[in-house]
Design an enzyme around this catalytic site. Structure first.
Site, PDB file in Angstrom:
ATOM      1  N   LYS A 130      17.991   1.705 -13.695  1.00  0.00           N
ATOM      2  CA  LYS A 130      19.219   2.503 -13.838  1.00  0.00           C
ATOM      3  C   LYS A 130      20.393   1.645 -13.404  1.00  0.00           C
ATOM      4  CE  LYS A 130      20.598   6.713 -14.919  1.00  0.00           C
ATOM      5  NZ  LYS A 130      20.021   7.690 -15.865  1.00  0.00           N
ATOM      6  N   ASP A 170      24.506   7.562 -19.926  1.00  0.00           N
ATOM      7  CA  ASP A 170      24.258   8.601 -18.913  1.00  0.00           C
ATOM      8  C   ASP A 170      25.620   9.257 -18.690  1.00  0.00           C
ATOM      9  OD1 ASP A 170      22.099   9.620 -16.935  1.00  0.00           O
ATOM     10  OD2 ASP A 170      23.791   9.274 -15.626  1.00  0.00           O
TER      11      ASP A 170
END
Ligand code: NDP
Length: 452
Positions: A130, A170
């Site tokens: 991430k 995201d």
């Protein structure tokens, strides 16, 4: 038993806290997983000896870097960005990039940790990672966002690659940002590869990637309800958020006959007693993606709706709830309110939206509760399919991808059932099921590699 801090859950959590000071989100995510994994590995010496949980909870690496850019007035601005590469035991690191002022190393470590289990659950060969930055895209011009994305990629490109680490979008990172980042990566490397997913259809993107997370979370809810002989049709649905995941969850719930009555953003929530129709959802998508507006503007357009400033939607009576905004947006009291109001199913579109107390409320009440790592895996699953299409230089048809998404969500549901049965109860423990199924796959791969 080998000497290890796996031996005792509290000791293990204390160790995680000690090694990660000031990182509450990361500790919370590890604790939620560890509670289930400890039970599972209790009598499995091989996982203890190899210290597998301790190793998964220690990222392979965290890259932290400065991003300088110039705003439209010529001011030099400085942001911080990270890429957390948590675990690549079963495939290249894979996970989104988040742009939001609340982004910290702790938030990204929690997301990369969760992503490791989620990606394993999809059955596709993807490790967990991430990234993101504390950059706030709200109120910035396209030129400012472009300069920021280019500057970020000028550093990030060294650490990623189609077979190394494949970021996606995201919170705060949608089609526009992916385009700018992909363009800069291509320029710097002179390579056209599938190094990012969520790309535009003109340059290697996959059909249904945009819809996949929200649709997938709804399919997961449908699968859970089916085990109890129920369906989404005819039920009132409360959804938080108004971004990519929330609007597509609302769209699919509506298609399946549910009545969606709320959407929200960080300023409050909208309650529409008539329910969100496709036309209204399209209006919200346009508001968010093109006009970059706020959800409060909805009530000016649709007069019977109400805007509740500074509130979350969990007090609105419903049978089904999909938290689709951000982490820790649904607390213990919110969970108790939902249960008291007759909520029977919760499917998390967002990552870790329910805090630990709330998770325990749902578990104890024995309602159908799907954690994000299972319920929102549809997005990364279609990202995995985008990677396959890019590697093979082909594009699959929409019907094929829709079928694959539904199959993958049904497969994740089945994995959760396999490890989440609760003795004496008709309602499975989906949290435990997802944690164990995801852990087992990654852990067994790690065992095969020895101590690395
Ligand atoms: P978007 O940026 O498209 O939308 C995010 C939404 O959440 C916005 O409505 C935003 O409101 C709201 N939000 C963000 N922070 C807060 C906050 N602190 N309090 C209240 N509301 C907030 O992001 P996505 O829809 O892509 O992501 C939503 C969630 O889903 C995240 O948890 C993400 O990690 C998760 N997810 C996303 C996937 C994807 O494919 N996009 C895949 C899997 C999970 P505002 O505009 O006011 O900030």
């Amino acid at each position: 038993m080998a000497v290890s801090d796996h031996v005792d859950l509290n000791g293990f959590i204390e160790g995680v806290k000690r090694r990660n000071p000031g990182q509450p989100e990361f500790v919370q995510a590890v604790q939620e997983v560890a509670e289930d994994i400890f039970d599972f590995i209790q009598d499995k010496e091989k996982y203890h000896e190899a210290q597998i949980l301790r190793r998964i909870a220690e990222p392979d690496r965290v890259v932290s870097f400065r991003v300088c850019w110039q705003d439209d007035k010529g001011n030099v601005r400085v942001q911080r960005a990270w890429r957390v590469q948590n675990n690549n035991a079963i495939g290249p690191y894979k996970g989104g990039i988040r742009f939001h002022p609340s982004v910290t190393e702790s938030v990204l470590k929690f997301l990369a940790f969760e992503q490791t289990f989620k990606n394993a659950l999809t059955g596709l060969p993807m490790g967990g990672g991430k990234g993101g930055s504390n950059f706030n895209p709200k109120g910035k011009s396209d030129g400012e966002v472009m300069r920021f994305c280019q500057s970020l990629m000028t550093e990030l490109y060294r650490y990623i690659g189609a077979d190394v680490d494949v970021p996606a979008g995201d919170i705060g990172v949608g089609a526009r940002e992916i385009g700018y980042m992909f363009g800069q990566y291509k320029r710097l490397t002179n390579e056209f590869t599938g190094v990012l997913t969520g790309k535009g259809l003109e340059y290697g993107g996959s059909l249904i990637r945009t819809e996949a997370t929200g649709y997938g979370a709804t399919y997961f809810l449908q699968n859970m309800l089916k085990t109890q002989g129920k369906d989404i049709e005819g039920h009132t649905v409360v959804i938080s958020g108004s971004g990519n995941v929330a609007t597509h969850a609302a769209e699919k719930c509506t298609m399946l006959g549910g009545k969606v009555v709320t959407l929200s953003d960080s300023e409050g929530f909208v309650y529409d007693p008539d329910g969100f129709t496709q036309e209204k959802i399209d209006w919200v998508k346009d508001l968010k993606n093109k006009r970059r507006g706020r959800i409060s503007e909805y009530v000016k357009e649709f007069k019977t709706a109400e805007f509740h400033v500074g509130k979350t939607p969990w007090g609105v009576p419903c049978q089904l709830a999909l938290p689709c905004a951000t982490q820790n947006e649904l607390l213990g009291d919110d969970a108790r309110t939902l249960v008291a109001n007759g909520c029977i199913g919760v499917s998390e579109g967002a990552n870790m939206p329910t805090n630990l107390e709330g998770v325990h409320v749902f578990k104890d009440a024995q309602i159908l509760y799907a954690p994000g790592k299972a319920a929102n895996a549809g997005g990364v699953a279609v990202s995995g399919l985008e990677m396959s299409q890019n590697s093979a230089r082909i594009s699959w048809k929409e019907e094929e991808l829709q079928r694959l998404l539904q199959d993958i969500m049904a497969g994740i549901h089945a994995s959760c059932l396999e490890y989440g049965t609760r003795p004496g109860s008709k309602i499975p423990d989906y949290v435990k099921g997802a944690n164990i199924a995801g852990f087992k796959k990654v852990a067994d791969a790690m065992l095969a590699f020895g101590v690395v």
